[in-house]
Design a protein around this motif. Sequence first.
Motif, PDB file in Angstrom:
ATOM      1  N   ILE A 190      26.473  34.793  26.848  1.00  0.00           N
ATOM      2  CA  ILE A 190      27.254  35.569  27.816  1.00  0.00           C
ATOM      3  C   ILE A 190      27.973  34.678  28.825  1.00  0.00           C
ATOM      4  O   ILE A 190      29.071  35.012  29.287  1.00  0.00           O
ATOM      5  CB  ILE A 190      26.343  36.601  28.539  1.00  0.00           C
ATOM      6  N   GLY A 191      27.399  33.526  29.158  1.00  0.00           N
ATOM      7  CA  GLY A 191      28.042  32.648  30.130  1.00  0.00           C
ATOM      8  C   GLY A 191      29.380  32.104  29.672  1.00  0.00           C
ATOM      9  O   GLY A 191      30.254  31.797  30.497  1.00  0.00           O
ATOM     10  N   PHE A 192      29.568  31.996  28.358  1.00  0.00           N
ATOM     11  CA  PHE A 192      30.833  31.489  27.833  1.00  0.00           C
ATOM     12  C   PHE A 192      31.985  32.450  28.120  1.00  0.00           C
ATOM     13  O   PHE A 192      33.140  32.028  28.202  1.00  0.00           O
ATOM     14  CB  PHE A 192      30.727  31.249  26.328  1.00  0.00           C
ATOM     15  N   TYR A 193      31.670  33.729  28.269  1.00  0.00           N
ATOM     16  CA  TYR A 193      32.724  34.705  28.536  1.00  0.00           C
ATOM     17  C   TYR A 193      33.277  34.553  29.950  1.00  0.00           C
ATOM     18  O   TYR A 193      34.478  34.740  30.172  1.00  0.00           O
ATOM     19  CB  TYR A 193      32.189  36.124  28.306  1.00  0.00           C
ATOM     20  N   LEU A 194      32.426  34.200  30.898  1.00  0.00           N
ATOM     21  CA  LEU A 194      32.922  33.961  32.254  1.00  0.00           C
ATOM     22  C   LEU A 194      33.797  32.716  32.289  1.00  0.00           C
ATOM     23  O   LEU A 194      34.833  32.692  32.967  1.00  0.00           O
ATOM     24  CB  LEU A 194      31.754  33.821  33.235  1.00  0.00           C
ATOM     25  N   LYS A 195      33.403  31.683  31.545  1.00  0.00           N
ATOM     26  CA  LYS A 195      34.222  30.470  31.493  1.00  0.00           C
ATOM     27  C   LYS A 195      35.600  30.767  30.903  1.00  0.00           C
ATOM     28  O   LYS A 195      36.622  30.334  31.428  1.00  0.00           O
ATOM     29  CB  LYS A 195      33.516  29.391  30.664  1.00  0.00           C
ATOM     30  N   ARG A 196      35.622  31.522  29.801  1.00  0.00           N
ATOM     31  CA  ARG A 196      36.898  31.871  29.186  1.00  0.00           C
ATOM     32  C   ARG A 196      37.723  32.756  30.133  1.00  0.00           C
ATOM     33  O   ARG A 196      38.945  32.601  30.230  1.00  0.00           O
ATOM     34  CB  ARG A 196      36.663  32.577  27.855  1.00  0.00           C
ATOM     35  N   ALA A 197      37.040  33.664  30.821  1.00  0.00           N
ATOM     36  CA  ALA A 197      37.748  34.555  31.740  1.00  0.00           C
ATOM     37  C   ALA A 197      38.421  33.779  32.858  1.00  0.00           C
ATOM     38  O   ALA A 197      39.567  34.070  33.236  1.00  0.00           O
ATOM     39  CB  ALA A 197      36.775  35.583  32.321  1.00  0.00           C
ATOM     40  N   ARG A 198      37.738  32.790  33.408  1.00  0.00           N
ATOM     41  CA  ARG A 198      38.297  32.038  34.531  1.00  0.00           C
ATOM     42  C   ARG A 198      39.506  31.207  34.097  1.00  0.00           C
ATOM     43  O   ARG A 198      40.469  31.064  34.847  1.00  0.00           O
ATOM     44  CB  ARG A 198      37.223  31.141  35.147  1.00  0.00           C
ATOM     45  N   VAL A 199      39.450  30.652  32.894  1.00  0.00           N
ATOM     46  CA  VAL A 199      40.593  29.879  32.402  1.00  0.00           C
ATOM     47  C   VAL A 199      41.753  30.813  32.048  1.00  0.00           C
ATOM     48  O   VAL A 199      42.901  30.573  32.424  1.00  0.00           O
ATOM     49  CB  VAL A 199      40.186  29.030  31.183  1.00  0.00           C
ATOM     50  N   SER A 200      41.454  31.886  31.337  1.00  0.00           N
ATOM     51  CA  SER A 200      42.497  32.825  30.918  1.00  0.00           C
ATOM     52  C   SER A 200      43.185  33.467  32.114  1.00  0.00           C
ATOM     53  O   SER A 200      44.383  33.777  32.065  1.00  0.00           O
ATOM     54  CB  SER A 200      41.891  33.921  30.029  1.00  0.00           C
ATOM     55  N   GLU A 201      42.420  33.672  33.170  1.00  0.00           N
ATOM     56  CA  GLU A 201      42.976  34.278  34.376  1.00  0.00           C
ATOM     57  C   GLU A 201      44.140  33.458  34.934  1.00  0.00           C
ATOM     58  O   GLU A 201      45.156  34.004  35.374  1.00  0.00           O
ATOM     59  CB  GLU A 201      41.868  34.400  35.422  1.00  0.00           C
ATOM     60  N   LEU A 202      44.006  32.138  34.893  1.00  0.00           N
ATOM     61  CA  LEU A 202      45.020  31.264  35.482  1.00  0.00           C
ATOM     62  C   LEU A 202      46.165  30.949  34.532  1.00  0.00           C
ATOM     63  O   LEU A 202      47.274  30.622  34.976  1.00  0.00           O
ATOM     64  CB  LEU A 202      44.360  29.970  35.958  1.00  0.00           C
ATOM     65  N   LEU A 203      45.911  30.997  33.235  1.00  0.00           N
ATOM     66  CA  LEU A 203      46.974  30.717  32.276  1.00  0.00           C
ATOM     67  C   LEU A 203      48.065  31.782  32.367  1.00  0.00           C
ATOM     68  O   LEU A 203      47.783  32.978  32.405  1.00  0.00           O
ATOM     69  CB  LEU A 203      46.415  30.686  30.850  1.00  0.00           C
ATOM     70  N   LEU A 204      49.307  31.353  32.441  1.00  0.00           N
ATOM     71  CA  LEU A 204      50.459  32.254  32.447  1.00  0.00           C
ATOM     72  C   LEU A 204      50.490  33.181  33.658  1.00  0.00           C
ATOM     73  O   LEU A 204      51.121  34.241  33.631  1.00  0.00           O
ATOM     74  CB  LEU A 204      50.504  33.078  31.155  1.00  0.00           C
ATOM     75  N   GLY A 205      49.810  32.780  34.726  1.00  0.00           N
ATOM     76  CA  GLY A 205      49.861  33.540  35.966  1.00  0.00           C
ATOM     77  C   GLY A 205      48.649  34.416  36.179  1.00  0.00           C
ATOM     78  O   GLY A 205      48.251  35.175  35.308  1.00  0.00           O
ATOM     79  N   ASP A 206      48.038  34.307  37.388  1.00  0.00           N
ATOM     80  CA  ASP A 206      46.877  35.140  37.699  1.00  0.00           C
ATOM     81  C   ASP A 206      47.332  36.492  38.243  1.00  0.00           C
ATOM     82  O   ASP A 206      48.524  36.816  38.275  1.00  0.00           O
ATOM     83  CB  ASP A 206      45.951  34.426  38.689  1.00  0.00           C
ATOM     84  N   SER A 207      46.385  37.305  38.673  1.00  0.00           N
ATOM     85  CA  SER A 207      46.716  38.667  39.109  1.00  0.00           C
ATOM     86  C   SER A 207      47.616  38.662  40.340  1.00  0.00           C
ATOM     87  O   SER A 207      48.517  39.508  40.451  1.00  0.00           O
ATOM     88  CB  SER A 207      45.434  39.460  39.381  1.00  0.00           C
ATOM     89  N   ALA A 208      47.397  37.728  41.268  1.00  0.00           N
ATOM     90  CA  ALA A 208      48.238  37.669  42.464  1.00  0.00           C
ATOM     91  C   ALA A 208      49.684  37.347  42.090  1.00  0.00           C
ATOM     92  O   ALA A 208      50.631  37.947  42.635  1.00  0.00           O
ATOM     93  CB  ALA A 208      47.692  36.618  43.437  1.00  0.00           C
ATOM     94  N   TYR A 209      49.881  36.418  41.176  1.00  0.00           N
ATOM     95  CA  TYR A 209      51.229  36.052  40.735  1.00  0.00           C
ATOM     96  C   TYR A 209      51.939  37.261  40.132  1.00  0.00           C
ATOM     97  O   TYR A 209      53.094  37.553  40.462  1.00  0.00           O
ATOM     98  CB  TYR A 209      51.157  34.913  39.714  1.00  0.00           C
ATOM     99  N   HIS A 210      51.256  37.966  39.246  1.00  0.00           N
ATOM    100  CA  HIS A 210      51.915  39.063  38.540  1.00  0.00           C
ATOM    101  C   HIS A 210      52.109  40.285  39.426  1.00  0.00           C
ATOM    102  O   HIS A 210      53.092  41.030  39.250  1.00  0.00           O
ATOM    103  CB  HIS A 210      51.132  39.414  37.280  1.00  0.00           C
ATOM    104  N   ARG A 211      51.237  40.498  40.401  1.00  0.00           N
ATOM    105  CA  ARG A 211      51.477  41.592  41.343  1.00  0.00           C
ATOM    106  C   ARG A 211      52.708  41.294  42.193  1.00  0.00           C
ATOM    107  O   ARG A 211      53.503  42.190  42.487  1.00  0.00           O
ATOM    108  CB  ARG A 211      50.247  41.800  42.229  1.00  0.00           C
TER     109      ARG A 211
END
Length: 379
Positions: free
Chosen positions: A349-370
């Motif tokens: 399960i810990g690998f999913y948080l790692k992937r989530a944190r990297v994916s969040e920043l790739l191609l713009g995070d939520s603040a960028y897209h908002r």
Amino acid sequence: MALVLTEEQELLRDSARDFVTNQWDFDWLRKVRGDSDTAGYDPDIYKQMVELGWTAIPFSEEVGGLDLGYAELGVVLEEMGRKLMVTPYLSTVVLGGGAIALGGTADQKAAVLPGVCDGSLLLTLAYQETSRHDPYAVSTAATVDGDGYRISGRKTLVLDVQSANKLVVAARTGGNAGDRDGLTLFLLDAGADGLKVSGGLLLDSRSGGHLTLENVAASAADVVGEVNAGADILDELFSRAAVAASAEMLGGAQDAFDRTVEYLKEREQFGAKIGSFQGLKHRAARWFCEVELLRSIVMDALRAIDEGREDARELACVCKARASDVYRMSGQEGIQMHGGIGMTDEFDIGFYLKRARVSELLLGDSAYHRNQFAEMRGF
């Protein structure tokens, strides 16, 4: 259009899920840590993906593609995301291949895209120069040299740069860093003189690295699209790529949820299954709703691309913003509901948080897209 899969898409989903479940070794994520010589992916797995036709999905039949759409591409990416597969699919098919498909000349498409479809050619896109996604913050300079150009600069966070055969590089032929105008895309060989790669692994075991260009020669034939108008390609490319990445993130969020629900049904505490505790029931119910909402947004955004809808870019921003938030929440909730053991390497399960944190920043995070969405709406 109804947000449900067609019969053909269901068959594609079932085939992809079967392949990922039976062929992908989740422990690969553990094996490659600390291996500085890794290729960044499993070539045998990627070869099988090619044989299944996945790399040909979004491209026209003229270049060996299947001429399908992003709806089908999203189906495959979601299944890959469920088990955190590591492949050069996003960098080659979506980013590099997408740039050539959108802006390449007929000769460039004929020279590059058949190789993408048959797996003989790996691509990537080198654009980022700052710590966060900022497409116009490009200082890499392409100066005129006779009939061609000389390119010098440095790129950071280039996905799968170690394994790429060719690179689409964003450089500035006019204006200043931050300007939309003045960007030009170049198609370069990975082995070009003056091009140096510094590779490694990201937090989630995906491959990424830095790219240094020192007086790299490029001809006029290497220009992708129009000189000084590279942003026209990048805007559409990043919009599509954000949705594609969101589909992969949806798969990860869904699998993290499914794994955690199974754990809640098995783990006992104080003589009862912890899934019977009201507090955890409420958190799981909220999590389920967030994932289902994300699924609807992703499906709509994928279909908006295929239909050429006017709101496709707005939907892409909404999609990636929600995907970033929901995936991060899924990683955090998964670990917290597993308790202390969720932090150990014994559990996946810990690998999913790692992937989530990297994916969040790739191609713009939520603040960028908002912020992008607000600007599109005139705020």
